[in-house]
Structure formats: structure tokens, C-alpha cells
Design a protein around this motif. Structure first.
Motif, PDB file in Angstrom:
ATOM      1  N   LEU A 216       8.681  -0.366 -12.985  1.00 13.08           N
ATOM      2  CA  LEU A 216       8.355  -1.578 -12.241  1.00 13.08           C
ATOM      3  C   LEU A 216       9.519  -2.565 -12.253  1.00 13.08           C
ATOM      4  O   LEU A 216       9.781  -3.255 -11.264  1.00 13.08           O
ATOM      5  CB  LEU A 216       7.094  -2.220 -12.831  1.00 13.08           C
ATOM      6  N   PHE A 217      10.236  -2.606 -13.376  1.00  7.35           N
ATOM      7  CA  PHE A 217      11.361  -3.528 -13.512  1.00  7.35           C
ATOM      8  C   PHE A 217      12.711  -2.854 -13.221  1.00  7.35           C
ATOM      9  O   PHE A 217      13.764  -3.444 -13.447  1.00  7.35           O
ATOM     10  CB  PHE A 217      11.362  -4.141 -14.916  1.00  7.35           C
ATOM     11  N   HIS A 218      12.659  -1.606 -12.768  1.00  6.71           N
ATOM     12  CA  HIS A 218      13.860  -0.873 -12.352  1.00  6.71           C
ATOM     13  C   HIS A 218      14.907  -0.784 -13.468  1.00  6.71           C
ATOM     14  O   HIS A 218      16.097  -1.010 -13.250  1.00  6.71           O
ATOM     15  CB  HIS A 218      14.488  -1.529 -11.114  1.00  6.71           C
ATOM     16  N   THR A 237      -0.777  -5.354 -13.114  1.00 13.57           N
ATOM     17  CA  THR A 237      -0.076  -4.575 -12.091  1.00 13.57           C
ATOM     18  C   THR A 237       0.227  -3.166 -12.587  1.00 13.57           C
ATOM     19  O   THR A 237       0.066  -2.181 -11.844  1.00 13.57           O
ATOM     20  CB  THR A 237       1.237  -5.275 -11.698  1.00 13.57           C
ATOM     21  N   VAL A 238       0.670  -3.065 -13.847  1.00 10.75           N
ATOM     22  CA  VAL A 238       0.990  -1.763 -14.427  1.00 10.75           C
ATOM     23  C   VAL A 238      -0.243  -0.864 -14.452  1.00 10.75           C
ATOM     24  O   VAL A 238      -0.179   0.313 -14.060  1.00 10.75           O
ATOM     25  CB  VAL A 238       1.560  -1.925 -15.855  1.00 10.75           C
ATOM     26  N   TYR A 239      -1.376  -1.401 -14.885  1.00 11.73           N
ATOM     27  CA  TYR A 239      -2.598  -0.597 -14.956  1.00 11.73           C
ATOM     28  C   TYR A 239      -3.069  -0.189 -13.564  1.00 11.73           C
ATOM     29  O   TYR A 239      -3.553   0.936 -13.368  1.00 11.73           O
ATOM     30  CB  TYR A 239      -3.696  -1.366 -15.693  1.00 11.73           C
ATOM     31  N   GLN A 240      -2.916  -1.065 -12.592  1.00 13.31           N
ATOM     32  CA  GLN A 240      -3.320  -0.725 -11.228  1.00 13.31           C
ATOM     33  C   GLN A 240      -2.453   0.398 -10.667  1.00 13.31           C
ATOM     34  O   GLN A 240      -2.966   1.347 -10.054  1.00 13.31           O
ATOM     35  CB  GLN A 240      -3.224  -1.961 -10.343  1.00 13.31           C
ATOM     36  N   LYS A 241      -1.143   0.289 -10.876  1.00 15.54           N
ATOM     37  CA  LYS A 241      -0.228   1.317 -10.388  1.00 15.54           C
ATOM     38  C   LYS A 241      -0.484   2.658 -11.088  1.00 15.54           C
ATOM     39  O   LYS A 241      -0.401   3.718 -10.474  1.00 15.54           O
ATOM     40  CB  LYS A 241       1.224   0.873 -10.594  1.00 15.54           C
ATOM     41  N   MET A 242      -0.772   2.594 -12.387  1.00 17.72           N
ATOM     42  CA  MET A 242      -1.006   3.813 -13.149  1.00 17.72           C
ATOM     43  C   MET A 242      -2.292   4.506 -12.671  1.00 17.72           C
ATOM     44  O   MET A 242      -2.322   5.733 -12.511  1.00 17.72           O
ATOM     45  CB  MET A 242      -1.091   3.471 -14.638  1.00 17.72           C
ATOM     46  N   SER A 244      -3.656   4.175  -9.697  1.00 18.29           N
ATOM     47  CA  SER A 244      -3.385   4.667  -8.348  1.00 18.29           C
ATOM     48  C   SER A 244      -2.619   5.986  -8.389  1.00 18.29           C
ATOM     49  O   SER A 244      -2.927   6.922  -7.630  1.00 18.29           O
ATOM     50  CB  SER A 244      -2.588   3.619  -7.569  1.00 18.29           C
ATOM     51  N   LYS A 245      -1.647   6.083  -9.291  1.00 17.25           N
ATOM     52  CA  LYS A 245      -0.864   7.315  -9.387  1.00 17.25           C
ATOM     53  C   LYS A 245      -1.705   8.449  -9.952  1.00 17.25           C
ATOM     54  O   LYS A 245      -1.563   9.609  -9.544  1.00 17.25           O
ATOM     55  CB  LYS A 245       0.366   7.090 -10.266  1.00 17.25           C
ATOM     56  N   ALA A 246      -2.598   8.132 -10.885  1.00 23.36           N
ATOM     57  CA  ALA A 246      -3.487   9.156 -11.439  1.00 23.36           C
ATOM     58  C   ALA A 246      -4.361   9.752 -10.348  1.00 23.36           C
ATOM     59  O   ALA A 246      -4.532  10.973 -10.263  1.00 23.36           O
ATOM     60  CB  ALA A 246      -4.352   8.561 -12.550  1.00 23.36           C
ATOM     61  N   VAL A 247      -4.898   8.901  -9.474  1.00 20.85           N
ATOM     62  CA  VAL A 247      -5.725   9.367  -8.363  1.00 20.85           C
ATOM     63  C   VAL A 247      -4.892  10.229  -7.416  1.00 20.85           C
ATOM     64  O   VAL A 247      -5.347  11.283  -6.951  1.00 20.85           O
ATOM     65  CB  VAL A 247      -6.331   8.167  -7.606  1.00 20.85           C
ATOM     66  N   ARG A 248      -3.671   9.800  -7.167  1.00 19.03           N
ATOM     67  CA  ARG A 248      -2.757  10.543  -6.299  1.00 19.03           C
ATOM     68  C   ARG A 248      -2.527  11.959  -6.823  1.00 19.03           C
ATOM     69  O   ARG A 248      -2.475  12.918  -6.054  1.00 19.03           O
ATOM     70  CB  ARG A 248      -1.443   9.773  -6.230  1.00 19.03           C
ATOM     71  N   ILE A 249      -2.420  12.096  -8.134  1.00 18.57           N
ATOM     72  CA  ILE A 249      -2.200  13.410  -8.743  1.00 18.57           C
ATOM     73  C   ILE A 249      -3.479  14.238  -8.725  1.00 18.57           C
ATOM     74  O   ILE A 249      -3.458  15.435  -8.430  1.00 18.57           O
ATOM     75  CB  ILE A 249      -1.668  13.248 -10.177  1.00 18.57           C
ATOM     76  N   LEU A 250      -4.603  13.602  -9.036  1.00 15.84           N
ATOM     77  CA  LEU A 250      -5.888  14.304  -9.016  1.00 15.84           C
ATOM     78  C   LEU A 250      -6.185  14.857  -7.626  1.00 15.84           C
ATOM     79  O   LEU A 250      -6.751  15.939  -7.492  1.00 15.84           O
ATOM     80  CB  LEU A 250      -7.007  13.360  -9.458  1.00 15.84           C
ATOM     81  N   GLU A 251      -5.796  14.105  -6.601  1.00 18.32           N
ATOM     82  CA  GLU A 251      -6.006  14.569  -5.219  1.00 18.32           C
ATOM     83  C   GLU A 251      -5.235  15.854  -4.940  1.00 18.32           C
ATOM     84  O   GLU A 251      -5.623  16.620  -4.053  1.00 18.32           O
ATOM     85  CB  GLU A 251      -5.564  13.474  -4.247  1.00 18.32           C
ATOM     86  N   GLN A 252      -4.182  16.104  -5.693  1.00 11.93           N
ATOM     87  CA  GLN A 252      -3.401  17.331  -5.538  1.00 11.93           C
ATOM     88  C   GLN A 252      -3.992  18.497  -6.328  1.00 11.93           C
ATOM     89  O   GLN A 252      -3.473  19.614  -6.286  1.00 11.93           O
ATOM     90  CB  GLN A 252      -1.962  17.094  -6.002  1.00 11.93           C
TER      91      GLN A 252
END
Length: 359
Positions: A216-218, A237-242, A244-252
Motif C-alpha cells: 500500500l505504501f509502495h 484499508t489494509v483489511y478491506q484490500k486483503m 477483496s484479494k482473498a475473494v479474488r483468489i477464491l473465485e479462481q
């Protein structure tokens, strides 16, 4: 297509059940048709390029402790130009074939940590890619059956690869595992131990809040962040992004392990709800350990994404955790003990087994 050629070769060799060959071909072509658009998109994005092409374990050697690749397909650019995940799938499959599931998982997670984010949207291709690679190895071995001195052993090896191809093409449903606990309770160690043992192969994708915050802080994963980077707004923000990414992976179709403190009830509720919305199995583990143990562990860290210090660990003792509705596991003992206590929580369809692990 390779799938069809594999099936024709299997029938020609005559050593495998025809009905099983048909089932493997049908399942493979079904996934191919479903993912055809993704495959074509990967080509347009530049993920299809000149690769090694034949990356099974017999073409990798350790020299001075580092893996060195050899015997690449150098004679034909077209044959060697494949999706980068198809190249990776060969070594992942072969590690699984020889019982090194945890090693395969570590290779995958290390690879994803160093490659473009778009690869997370192509994880759904891994079952097809790994199954095709296993089928290719089975066919290569079957062509060697003329050597009567070794035919029995070769047939056994070919059958093992063929059985693996059939298993990989029909992966079990993914699950979401959340590991919480104050700093120094052993969350990341447990996550790495569990990841390679959770189905479907090659195991769970690891997501750490510490790593997500650095992204997040590059900044580089082990570069320290200022205290200001840990205020409540950033944490949200970190928990929301994490999530969201977990869902993105589960969808795969891949399982996920999310590693964070999860000190607030709202954070724990959100990640559980994400699993519920995906209709996938959820396992919540909250690790505990006494302050002395936590302080000692945090003080001994080096080269890690976490910025926690003994002072931070002490301050966390005042946290109001609220009602913890996850399974509370004592993490104060050796990592193997924490692993055994945690592994017992899994349903039979995702039950992990102890595997090779290097912290």
C-alpha cells in the motif's frame, strides 16, 4: 490440441482404461472451453512468451544451494512459447507427484509475490495446466515401454502421473482460512505450515496484512514503515484490500490463508462473511501466547515484513478483543504443536497432512 493428442496416445499405448481416458479428455476440454477467453487475454497481455518449456524436476539441479534449469526447449521458438503459468505448472505438478506438496506451494507463493497482479486472475488455469503436464509425463514414459528390463517400473511411473492428471483436473472446492492473534503468536509460521497441506493442490495462497501494508505504501517488504502508517484508517484499508484479494483468489478456485491480527470483532466478522458470500468453507483460528513468549519472538525477528517490536507486543496486551468466535489455539509451544492443534480443525474434505516445511 495437446489434450486430444494425449488421449490418442493413451489409447494407442493400450495400457489405460478407455473410460478413464474419455473422462480425462472431457474434463480437460470442458475447462479449456470455459477458460478460452482468459487464455487468449493472457496472450494479449504478454504472458505467453519464450519460456523453458520442459520444466520438470529432472531438468533442475541444485548448484551451491540454488536451482539451475537446463535442457530447455531451445530448438523451436513456437513450442517453447507458452503461458508463463503453464511453464510453472510443470514443476508444481512434479513436486506434487513426488509428495513435496509444501515445496510446490512455497514455489507458487514465492512466484506470485514477484510477478504482476494479473497472475492472480489466472490461477483458475492451474488445474488444467498441471493436469496436462502430468498427462504429458505419463505419455513420455509410456513410449519407453519397449525397454523390457525396466518396463514394469516405467509403467508404474506412468500410471502414477496419469492418476495425478485425473486428480488435478477435478480439484476440490477451495476454503478460506483466517489466522489471527497478537504479534508473536506464530500466525505467519502456522500459515506457511498449513498452506501446502490444504486442498486443492498446490495449496493455499498466503496473504499477510504486513505485506499488504508495505504494498500500500509502495515500499519493499522488509523496509520499516513509520508509526503513522499504522493508524486505524490505514488498518481499515489494509483489511478491506486483503479481503477483496482473498475473494479474488477464491473465485479462481484456489484456497486462501489470511494472516492478520484481527483484533476487532468487525474485522473477524468481515472475513467470515466473505467466505459465506462465496459459499466456501471457513476456518477461523485465533492464536494466543503469553507476553513473555510473544516479546521474545518479536525481538528475535529479522528480515520480516512485520514492523512489530517488543514495545508494540506489550501495548497489544491492553487490546479489547471482544467476543472471539473463532477457535482459540495455544500458539506458545513449538510450531509443530501449533500445527497439530490447528490441523485438527479442518473438515475431512480439506484435512491437511503434515508436510515438509522450512520457516
Amino acid at each position: 490440441m495437446i489434450v486430444t493428442r494425449n488421449s490418442a496416445a493413451f489409447r494407442y499405448h493400450g495400457h489405460l482404461a478407455s473410460s478413464e481416458i474419455d473422462e480425462l479428455e472431457y474434463a480437460s476440454l470442458r475447462i479449456f472451453e470455459c477458460r478460452r477467453g482468459l487464455l487468449e487475454q493472457r496472450g494479449r497481455l504478454g504472458f505467453v512468451r519464450r519460456c523453458h518449456g520442459d520444466l520438470h524436476l529432472a531438468n533442475i539441479v541444485l548448484i551451491d544451494g540454488r536451482p539451475v534449469l537446463f535442457d530447455a526447449i531451445e530448438f523451436d521458438r513456437n513450442i517453447a512459447s507458452v503461458d508463463v503459468l503453464y511453464d510453472l505448472a510443470f514443476v508444481l505438478m512434479d513436486l506434487i507427484r513426488y509428495g513435496s506438496d509444501a515445496a510446490a506451494n512455497r514455489v507458487l507463493n514465492e512466484y506470485l509475490a514477484r510477478t504482476p497482479e494479473d497472475n492472480f486472475d489466472a490461477l483458475a488455469l492451474l488445474p488444467l495446466f498441471m493436469s496436462m503436464r502430468a498427462a504429458i509425463r505419463a505419455n513420455v514414459l509410456l513410449t519407453r515401454l519397449d525397454d523390457q528390463d525396466h518396463s514394469k517400473d516405467i509403467k508404474k511411473q506412468a500410471q502414477a502421473y496419469y492418476d495425478l492428471a485425473r486428480r488435478l483436473i477435478c480439484p476440490s472446492p477451495p476454503c478460506l482460512v483466517a489466522i489471527g492473534g497478537l504479534s508473536g503468536t506464530g500466525k505467519s509460521t502456522l500459515g506457511r505450515m498449513l498452506a501446502g497441506a490444504i486442498r486443492p493442490p498446490p495449496g493455499a495462497i498466503l496473504l499477510r496484512s504486513d505485506v499488504m501494508r508495505k504494498m500500500l505504501f509502495h515500499v519493499n517488504e522488509i523496509d520499516p514503515l513509520p508509526v503513522a502508517a499504522y493508524h486505524s484508517g490505514t488498518a481499515e484499508t489494509v483489511y478491506q484490500k486483503m479481503t477483496s484479494k482473498a475473494v479474488r483468489i477464491l473465485e479462481q478456485g484456489c484456497s486462501v490463508i489470511v494472516d492478520a491480527v484481527f483484533a476487532r470483532e468487525s474485522e473477524r466478522s468481515a472475513i467470515r462473511s466473505a467466505a459465506g458470500n462465496m459459499n466456501c468453507n471457513f476456518v477461523g483460528i485465533f492464536l494466543t501466547a503469553d507476553l513473555e513468549t510473544r516479546t521474545k519472538r518479536v525481538g528475535q525477528r529479522s528480515g520480516d515484513a512485520s514492523d512489530a517490536t517488543p514495545e508494540v507486543a506489550a501495548r497489544q496486551e491492553t487490546y479489547d478483543l471482544g467476543a472471539v468466535d473463532w477457535t482459540i489455539v495455544d500458539g506458545s509451544g513449538p510450531p509443530e504443536q501449533t500445527f497439530d492443534l490447528s490441523a485438527a480443525l479442518f473438515a475431512s474434505d480439506v484435512q491437511p497432512t503434515k508436510a515438509w516445511f522450512t520457516p
